[in-house]
Design a protein around this motif. Structure first.
Motif, PDB file in Angstrom:
ATOM      1  N   MET A 132       2.103  -1.642  -0.259  1.00 21.44           N
ATOM      2  CA  MET A 132       1.816  -2.963   0.565  1.00 21.44           C
ATOM      3  C   MET A 132       2.648  -3.799   0.532  1.00 21.44           C
ATOM      4  O   MET A 132       2.405  -5.099   1.603  1.00 21.44           O
ATOM      5  CB  MET A 132       0.203  -3.388   0.487  1.00 21.44           C
ATOM      6  N   THR A 133       3.583  -3.685   0.499  1.00 25.09           N
ATOM      7  CA  THR A 133       4.718  -4.964  -0.133  1.00 25.09           C
ATOM      8  C   THR A 133       6.457  -5.212   0.568  1.00 25.09           C
ATOM      9  O   THR A 133       7.203  -5.480   0.936  1.00 25.09           O
ATOM     10  CB  THR A 133       4.927  -5.093  -1.841  1.00 25.09           C
ATOM     11  N   GLY A 134       5.624  -3.294   0.451  1.00 23.74           N
ATOM     12  CA  GLY A 134       7.857  -3.122   0.248  1.00 23.74           C
ATOM     13  C   GLY A 134       8.334  -2.550   1.465  1.00 23.74           C
ATOM     14  O   GLY A 134       8.151  -3.080   2.583  1.00 23.74           O
ATOM     15  N   THR A 184       7.476   0.593   3.521  1.00 26.19           N
ATOM     16  CA  THR A 184       7.445   0.543   4.708  1.00 26.19           C
ATOM     17  C   THR A 184       6.078   0.043   4.992  1.00 26.19           C
ATOM     18  O   THR A 184       4.847   0.909   5.097  1.00 26.19           O
ATOM     19  CB  THR A 184       6.944   2.060   3.796  1.00 26.19           C
ATOM     20  N   SER A 185       5.563  -0.783   4.384  1.00 26.48           N
ATOM     21  CA  SER A 185       4.293  -1.888   4.033  1.00 26.48           C
ATOM     22  C   SER A 185       3.562  -1.665   5.885  1.00 26.48           C
ATOM     23  O   SER A 185       2.804  -2.282   5.777  1.00 26.48           O
ATOM     24  CB  SER A 185       4.687  -3.556   3.278  1.00 26.48           C
ATOM     25  N   ASP A 186       4.623  -1.607   6.328  1.00 24.97           N
ATOM     26  CA  ASP A 186       4.137  -1.662   8.250  1.00 24.97           C
ATOM     27  C   ASP A 186       3.134  -1.292   8.631  1.00 24.97           C
ATOM     28  O   ASP A 186       2.358  -1.222   8.657  1.00 24.97           O
ATOM     29  CB  ASP A 186       5.086  -2.681   9.217  1.00 24.97           C
ATOM     30  N   LYS A 218       0.227  -0.969   5.286  1.00 31.42           N
ATOM     31  CA  LYS A 218      -1.007  -1.290   4.825  1.00 31.42           C
ATOM     32  C   LYS A 218      -2.050  -1.045   5.387  1.00 31.42           C
ATOM     33  O   LYS A 218      -2.877  -1.256   5.495  1.00 31.42           O
ATOM     34  CB  LYS A 218      -0.771  -2.764   5.157  1.00 31.42           C
ATOM     35  N   ALA A 239      -3.279   1.832   3.685  1.00 27.49           N
ATOM     36  CA  ALA A 239      -3.789   1.359   2.766  1.00 27.49           C
ATOM     37  C   ALA A 239      -5.892   1.195   3.102  1.00 27.49           C
ATOM     38  O   ALA A 239      -6.770   0.963   2.174  1.00 27.49           O
ATOM     39  CB  ALA A 239      -2.967  -0.219   1.834  1.00 27.49           C
ATOM     40  N   LEU A 240      -5.621   0.092   4.152  1.00 26.37           N
ATOM     41  CA  LEU A 240      -6.684  -0.359   4.509  1.00 26.37           C
ATOM     42  C   LEU A 240      -8.089   0.946   5.050  1.00 26.37           C
ATOM     43  O   LEU A 240      -8.694   1.311   4.509  1.00 26.37           O
ATOM     44  CB  LEU A 240      -6.812  -0.937   6.042  1.00 26.37           C
ATOM     45  N   ASP A 291      -0.864  -1.835  -5.156  1.00 22.22           N
ATOM     46  CA  ASP A 291       0.470  -1.675  -3.812  1.00 22.22           C
ATOM     47  C   ASP A 291       1.429  -1.413  -5.223  1.00 22.22           C
ATOM     48  O   ASP A 291       2.012  -1.908  -6.284  1.00 22.22           O
ATOM     49  CB  ASP A 291      -0.187  -3.449  -3.932  1.00 22.22           C
ATOM     50  N   GLY A 322       4.237  -1.000  -3.979  1.00 25.10           N
ATOM     51  CA  GLY A 322       6.102  -1.936  -3.346  1.00 25.10           C
ATOM     52  C   GLY A 322       7.191  -0.934  -2.915  1.00 25.10           C
ATOM     53  O   GLY A 322       8.286  -1.750  -3.002  1.00 25.10           O
ATOM     54  N   LYS A 357      -4.318  -4.268  16.284  1.00 24.81           N
ATOM     55  CA  LYS A 357      -2.519  -4.045  15.300  1.00 24.81           C
ATOM     56  C   LYS A 357      -3.079  -2.392  14.273  1.00 24.81           C
ATOM     57  O   LYS A 357      -2.367  -2.484  12.876  1.00 24.81           O
ATOM     58  CB  LYS A 357      -3.351  -5.548  13.510  1.00 24.81           C
TER      59      LYS A 357
END
Lengths: 407, 197
Positions: free
Chosen positions: A33-35, A37-39, A42, A45-46, A72, A74, A309
């Motif tokens: 959710m940070t690195g 591949t976070s686009d 996230k 993960a949701l 996360d 990252g 989104k």
């Protein structure tokens, strides 16, 4: 008599006390959710958290609630290893993983520890139970998808091509050579291209971070491909499509899973028209039996995230969670709610199990963890995804199917 | 006599269990009465600051292994969790995305269960650790087109953010926030967002 009364009193008191909670089943989740591949990470993960809420609202694991511990990492491998150790200390019985980074780094460990690791890295290399028995996913693998998509293009587009019967179709691959994800199905798709009678052109190395790919487009101009396979993720795929459109390459596009989502037509616009690709489930909001629940839980648990989104990545997450849930319920019924039980009494007992999310029906056996050879292939038409055909490569090449496992 | 005393003690213990179980549950939540608690960002802090430095894999460090290593940027977000109900609620999970100057950099998850008494406000501190390599990946992969449109370079932005963080000279956003609250088997989810300063 008095002793029996005492026991009853204590039992009643304990039953009504707050400490009397049903035993929890702990599962871990590693997400990005940070690195880099976070686009997409996230959204995935949701989806994992929302799906676990759905499972708990529907009885958990035969009455035992699922406790999700979600971190996360990252996309940092040392962080993934650290969190894995934490999951073990917290008595997790299985893990919902993420991408190639964590999945490959942890594969030897989860095999040794007999820890089911259900991730969104759908590499064909993970489908051979002799090598990676505890790496699982509720999806057709990249190699099967690549074969199916190229076959679908050949079945539909090449059949109608003016040059069909006059020459061989021309095919080329565009991907980041150094990326294990992007290069995973290369051998398989080139094998399929040979099988279908394509001429294969020079591979083009495009970074996952590329937003200018003109030199690679020009590198294919002379070969004049009829179709190009993309192994990268959405941003660089859209960049290549835009450059190919602007420079008049004239090729059609087929795309691997992580390059094909609701953002592709938004980013590439008309350059993405006609692009084809295999998916492992329906797109977010598409009509399938369980999709209303996916949308309901997304709205309920993440009301601040606008619907536009949300992506197919949510549905992929649900697929992996629901498959693990089913495996855990079966293992628990067999009295074996542990890593080996979840694999042997859970996953490997599933036959044509339908998740209701538009993906292939799941079958896992002790000798083959490819869930199916049947793959839905979509195309982009007027900016929307439309189903082209379901390509069943297992039925079409039954003699070759066994030898395609694991690569 | 001795047995009677034991029975009395055990009844006492049992009663204590029951009372403890009922404590704080004098009013039960119902669909009609259960109001969604509020999550409000009080402020953000840089609780520990490590400056701005980065070296790549070509540099041999004095100790440890070479790699793409940089200083972490650590934020803490302090939220006020207001329970407008007259019964306690259990906050099961809180999640939000951190964006610097419009770029999503991290989605943070707080999983510790926290009880909020009826009519009270609890403060919750949620840490967020940003890494340079991760931020550059997020900027270049997810935000590549946005950088191009704004004619920005990922590493210029990172250097600016890491250097200016203690001053809060650029806005930090909390986006897509959601917090899950439970009471008497009922679930409510609060959405929230904020900008600081």
């Amino acid at each position: 008599m008095k002793a029996r009364a005492l026991v009853m009193v204590l039992a009643i008191a304990f039953a009504f006390s707050p400490g009397a909670m049903a035993q929890e089943v702990v599962i871990g989740a590693l997400n990005d959710m940070t690195g880099a591949t976070s686009d997409v990470g996230k959204d995935y993960a949701l989806g994992v958290a929302e799906a676990v809420n759905y499972c708990n609202d529907n009885g958990g694991v035969n009455g035992k609630p699922i406790k999700l511990i979600q971190f996360d990492y990252g996309y940092r491998v040392p962080e993934a290893l650290t969190k894995y150790k934490l999951f073990q200390r917290m008595k997790a019985v299985a893990i919902e993983g993420w991408g190639t980074g964590d999945t490959e780094a942890l594969a030897p460990t989860v095999t040794a520890d007999k820890m089911p690791y259900v991730s969104a890295s759908y590499s064909g290399h993970l489908t051979d139970p002799k090598k990676t028995p505890y790496n699982l996913f509720a999806a057709t693998d990249y190699s099967t998808n690549a074969r199916a998509t190229l076959t679908a293009w050949h079945d539909t587009r090449w059949k109608q091509h003016a040059d069909n019967g006059k020459r061989k179709p021309r095919f080329a691959c565009v991907y980041m050579f150094a990326s294990p994800y992007a290069s995973a199905p290369i051998k398989a798709i080139k094998d399929q291209a040979t099988l279908l009678g394509f001429d294969i052109g020079p591979d083009q190395d495009v970074s996952l971070f590329a937003i200018d790919t003109k030199s690679q487009v020009l590198g294919l101009k002379e070969f004049k491909p009829d179709v190009v396979w993309h192994g990268n993720t959405t941003m660089s795929v859209s960049a290549f499509m835009r450059d190919a459109y602007a420079l008049g390459l004239g090729a059609q596009h087929i795309v691997n899973l992580w390059g094909l989502d609701e953002n592709l037509p938004r980013l590439a616009e008309k350059a993405a028209e006609g692009a084809m690709g295999a998916t492992v489930c329906a797109f977010y909001g598409e009509k399938t039996p369980l999709m209303p629940k996916v949308v309901e839980y997304a709205k309920k648990f993440n009301p601040g995230v606008p619907s536009e989104k949300r992506l197919i990545r949510t549905v992929q997450a649900w697929s992996n969670v629901l498959a693990l849930w089913e495996a855990m319920k079966r293992a628990d019924k067999a009295g074996a709610l542990n890593g080996e039980g979840i694999l042997k009494k859970g996953f490997e007992t599933m036959q044509d199990f339908d998740l209701g999310l538009g993906g292939a029906k799941l079958t896992y056996t002790a000798t083959d963890h490819r869930v199916s050879g049947s793959v839905p292939v979509y195309e982009i038409k007027d900016g929307k995804f439309k189903l082209v055909q379901v390509t069943d490569i297992k039925s079409r090449w039954p003699d070759k199917w066994p030898s395609w496992m694991g690569w | 006599m001795k047995t009677k005393s034991i029975v009395a003690i055990l009844f006492g213990v049992a009663a204590a269990f029951l009372i403890a179980g009922c404590a704080g549950h004098s009013t039960k939540a119902s669909e009609a009465s259960y109001k969604t608690p509020e999550v409000i960002l009080s402020h953000a802090e840089v609780p520990s600051y490590f400056g701005m430095w980065f070296y790549d894999a070509k540099v041999q460090p004095v100790r440890g292994k070479p790699g793409n290593n940089g200083s972490p940027l650590i934020y803490a977000f302090i939220f006020n969790i207001k329970n407008p109900n007259d019964f306690p609620v259990l906050m099961d999970n809180l999640r939000f995305t951190v964006a610097l100057e419009g770029f999503d950099l991290s989605t943070v998850n707080s999983q510790e269960q926290t009880w909020v008494p009826g009519g009270k406000t609890t403060q919750l501190r949620v840490p967020c650790v940003l890494g340079m390599a991760e931020a550059s990946g997020a900027l270049m992969l997810a935000g590549g087109y946005k950088l191009k449109e704004k004619n920005l370079k990922a590493w210029d932005l990172i250097e600016k953010w890491w250097t200016a963080a203690p001053d809060f000279s650029f806005p930090i956003e909390v986006r897509d926030g959601s917090a899950v609250f439970k009471a008497d088997g009922l679930t409510k989810v609060a959405a929230f967002k904020a900008k600081y300063p």
